[in-house]
Scaffold this active site. Structure first.
Site, short mmCIF file in Angstrom:
data_model
loop_
_atom_site.label_atom_id
_atom_site.label_comp_id
_atom_site.label_asym_id
_atom_site.label_seq_id
_atom_site.Cartn_x
_atom_site.Cartn_y
_atom_site.Cartn_z
N ASN A 26 -7.02 2.64 10.50
CA ASN A 26 -6.24 1.50 10.99
C ASN A 26 -6.06 1.49 12.50
O ASN A 26 -5.59 0.51 13.05
CB ASN A 26 -4.86 1.47 10.31
CG ASN A 26 -4.19 2.82 10.32
OD1 ASN A 26 -4.75 3.80 9.84
ND2 ASN A 26 -3.01 2.89 10.87
N ALA A 80 0.81 -1.22 0.00
CA ALA A 80 0.00 0.00 0.00
C ALA A 80 0.84 1.27 0.00
O ALA A 80 0.46 2.26 -0.61
CB ALA A 80 -0.94 0.00 1.18
N THR A 81 1.98 1.25 0.66
CA THR A 81 2.77 2.48 0.70
C THR A 81 3.16 2.89 -0.72
O THR A 81 3.05 4.06 -1.10
CB THR A 81 4.02 2.28 1.59
OG1 THR A 81 3.57 1.95 2.91
CG2 THR A 81 4.88 3.53 1.65
N THR A 131 10.54 -6.28 -12.79
CA THR A 131 10.02 -7.64 -12.96
C THR A 131 8.91 -7.91 -11.97
O THR A 131 9.05 -7.61 -10.78
CB THR A 131 11.16 -8.67 -12.75
OG1 THR A 131 12.19 -8.37 -13.70
CG2 THR A 131 10.68 -10.09 -12.94
N CYS A 139 1.76 7.26 24.67
CA CYS A 139 2.07 7.55 26.08
C CYS A 139 0.88 8.20 26.74
O CYS A 139 -0.08 8.59 26.11
CB CYS A 139 3.30 8.43 26.19
SG CYS A 139 3.04 10.09 25.60
N ALA A 154 -1.94 -6.92 0.43
CA ALA A 154 -2.33 -8.31 0.72
C ALA A 154 -2.24 -8.67 2.20
O ALA A 154 -3.05 -9.44 2.71
CB ALA A 154 -1.45 -9.27 -0.10
N HIS A 155 -1.26 -8.06 2.89
CA HIS A 155 -0.97 -8.60 4.23
C HIS A 155 -1.96 -8.19 5.32
O HIS A 155 -1.82 -8.58 6.46
CB HIS A 155 0.48 -8.26 4.64
CG HIS A 155 0.72 -6.85 5.07
ND1 HIS A 155 0.85 -6.49 6.39
CD2 HIS A 155 0.88 -5.70 4.36
CE1 HIS A 155 1.10 -5.19 6.48
NE2 HIS A 155 1.11 -4.69 5.26
N GLN A 160 -7.33 -1.23 5.09
CA GLN A 160 -7.98 -1.91 6.23
C GLN A 160 -9.38 -2.37 5.87
O GLN A 160 -9.97 -3.17 6.61
CB GLN A 160 -8.05 -0.96 7.43
CG GLN A 160 -6.70 -0.56 7.98
CD GLN A 160 -5.99 -1.71 8.70
OE1 GLN A 160 -6.59 -2.71 9.10
NE2 GLN A 160 -4.69 -1.56 8.88
N1 PLP Z 1 -2.67 2.49 4.86
C1 PLP Z 1 -3.24 1.93 5.94
C2 PLP Z 1 -4.60 2.40 6.38
C3 PLP Z 1 -2.57 0.93 6.64
O1 PLP Z 1 -3.15 0.39 7.71
C4 PLP Z 1 -1.30 0.51 6.18
C5 PLP Z 1 -0.54 -0.51 6.93
O2 PLP Z 1 -0.11 -0.31 8.04
C6 PLP Z 1 -0.75 1.11 5.05
C7 PLP Z 1 -1.46 2.09 4.42
C8 PLP Z 1 0.61 0.70 4.51
O3 PLP Z 1 0.53 -0.60 3.97
P1 PLP Z 1 1.81 -1.42 3.50
O4 PLP Z 1 2.35 -2.04 4.75
O5 PLP Z 1 1.31 -2.45 2.55
O6 PLP Z 1 2.76 -0.49 2.87
#
Ligand code: PLP
Length: 388
Positions: A159, A75-76, A245, A332, A208-209, A187
């Site tokens: 998230n 996602a990043t 690739t 905290c 995917a994760h 999410q």
């Molecule tokens: N956006 C949201 C809402 C997330 O929860 C996350 C993961 O922590 C990400 C983006 C980033 O995903 P990735 O770990 O696949 O780069």
């Protein structure tokens, strides 16, 4: 005898890989391992076919078309490709910065990309306020549209606090103003229905994760009339949008992940919600000053984000660590804490003086896990909060 492993309640951070997905991945690591760009032999052809086949379930999970799917490393990268790619392409065409907005409780990948583009002079960036549940202020969004907005970045679900955003309403609201909408659906994908086409979205990112697939693979859905600039140049794979690739084992695994989610999402999420509600009830019954954060009505089924006044987040996490895998909902108990999500919420200052804990339930969470979690948390909070 080895100690039992802690109960895993951090499904928002990442999930175990579904064994059925793993089997697909292993196949493309060891058997059909060819380079999908080399169609001169069967190894490459089979890998190519696997990539083509994987795009369909990804598209179907989010209501898009298969040719709109671009595979990425997660996602990043998808977020950067969408936001940077869109802003840079617009800048190139218009020769001026465009106006971008997001909520302040988006993932850092969104926030920092927008801030960076603003610092570079390529975009004007503003945040749209949210209420105490993290829900977007639609009136403020409409005002931003009236003042001129080009790109809105909005997550499908948060998230940390699990708040789910009304994307159908948001996209209908911004449509008359011609605003392009980018959705971070990390999410939400595989948990709630999403409809890329129906909502007229411009971009949608998933990974995917977070849905029982492997780490390091994701996708960006790009509406077919849009042409964001790529982040990387090279072999010109994926219509030049994402050179390199292709990660065939990961892509095939993502396809299988999405296929399974579409089939099993409704049943899984209903069961997960029952477990989450039971956990919430058990805790509330014994810990009356516990606060449940996020939206009571628009929340991911697997999310339970709570605050315990008078307790430190790290004290509590440390106490339960060998038995429960939870996450700090806030870093905290002094001042406002360091979670940018909680800081974005208009809470009274004393609300931040509490341990904030995020629990994420998932496909393999059992009712025994929930019973034990409640017992462990109740005993731990009572020890740390003796004068309650
Ligand atoms: N956006 C949201 C809402 C997330 O929860 C996350 C993961 O922590 C990400 C983006 C980033 O995903 P990735 O770990 O696949 O780069």
């Amino acid at each position: 005898m080895s100690e039992p492993r802690p109960i895993y309640l951090d499904y928002h951070a990442t999930t175990p890989v579904d064994p059925r997905v793993l089997a697909v991945m292993v196949h493309y690591l060891s058997e059909d391992f060819g380079n999908p760009s080399n169609l001169a032999h069967d190894f490459g052809t089979k890998a190519h076919q696997a990539v083509i086949a994987a795009a369909l379930p990804v598209a179907e999970l989010v209501g898009a078309r298969r040719h709109e799917v671009v595979f990425t490393s997660g996602a990043t990268e998808s977020i950067n490709l969408a936001i940077q790619g869109h802003v840079r392409a617009s800048y190139r065409q218009l020769q001026r910065p465009i106006k971008v907005a997001s909520m302040a409780l988006e993932h850092k990948a969104v926030l920092d990309t927008c801030r960076y583009l603003a610092e570079e002079g390529l975009a004007h960036y503003q945040t749209i306020p949210v209420d105490a549940c993290g829900q977007i202020d639609l009136a403020a969004l409409e005002k931003a549209c009236q003042e001129g907005l080009d790109l809105l970045c909005v997550m499908a679900a948060n998230n940390e606090i699990g708040t789910v955003y009304p994307l159908a309403k948001i996209s209908a609201l911004v449509k008359p103003y011609g605003v392009a909408v980018f959705v971070d659906a990390c999410q939400a994908a595989g948990k709630i229905p999403l409809d890329f086409q129906q909502w007229g979205l411009a971009y949608l990112a998933l990974t995917a994760h977070k849905m029982y697939g492997p780490k390091g693979v994701g996708a960006l859905v790009v509406r077919d009339n849009l042409h964001p600039l790529p982040l990387m140049w090279g072999g010109g794979q994926q219509k030049g949008l994402r050179s390199g690739t292709l990660n065939v084992p990961g892509i095939a695994a993502l396809g299988e992940t999405c296929r399974l989610r579409k089939l099993e999402m409704a049943e899984d999420e209903a069961r997960i919600q029952q477990l989450r509600d039971r956990l919430q009830q058990m805790l509330q019954a014994v810990l009356p000053n516990m606060r449940v954060n996020g939206s009571a009505t628009h929340r991911l089924a697997g999310n339970l984000h709570v605050s315990f006044p008078g307790v430190s987040t790290y004290g509590l996490l440390h106490k339960v660590r060998s038995r429960l895998a939870l996450s700090a909902g806030s870093a905290c108990s002094s001042a406002k804490g360091s979670s940018h999500v909680l800081q974005a919420l208009p809470w009274p200052v004393d609300a931040y003086q509490a341990a904030a804990i995020r629990m994420g339930l998932g496909k393999w969470t059992t009712s025994e896990d929930i019973e034990q979690t409640a017992q462990i948390l109740i005993a731990s909070v009572n020890t740390l909060q003796p004068n309650r």
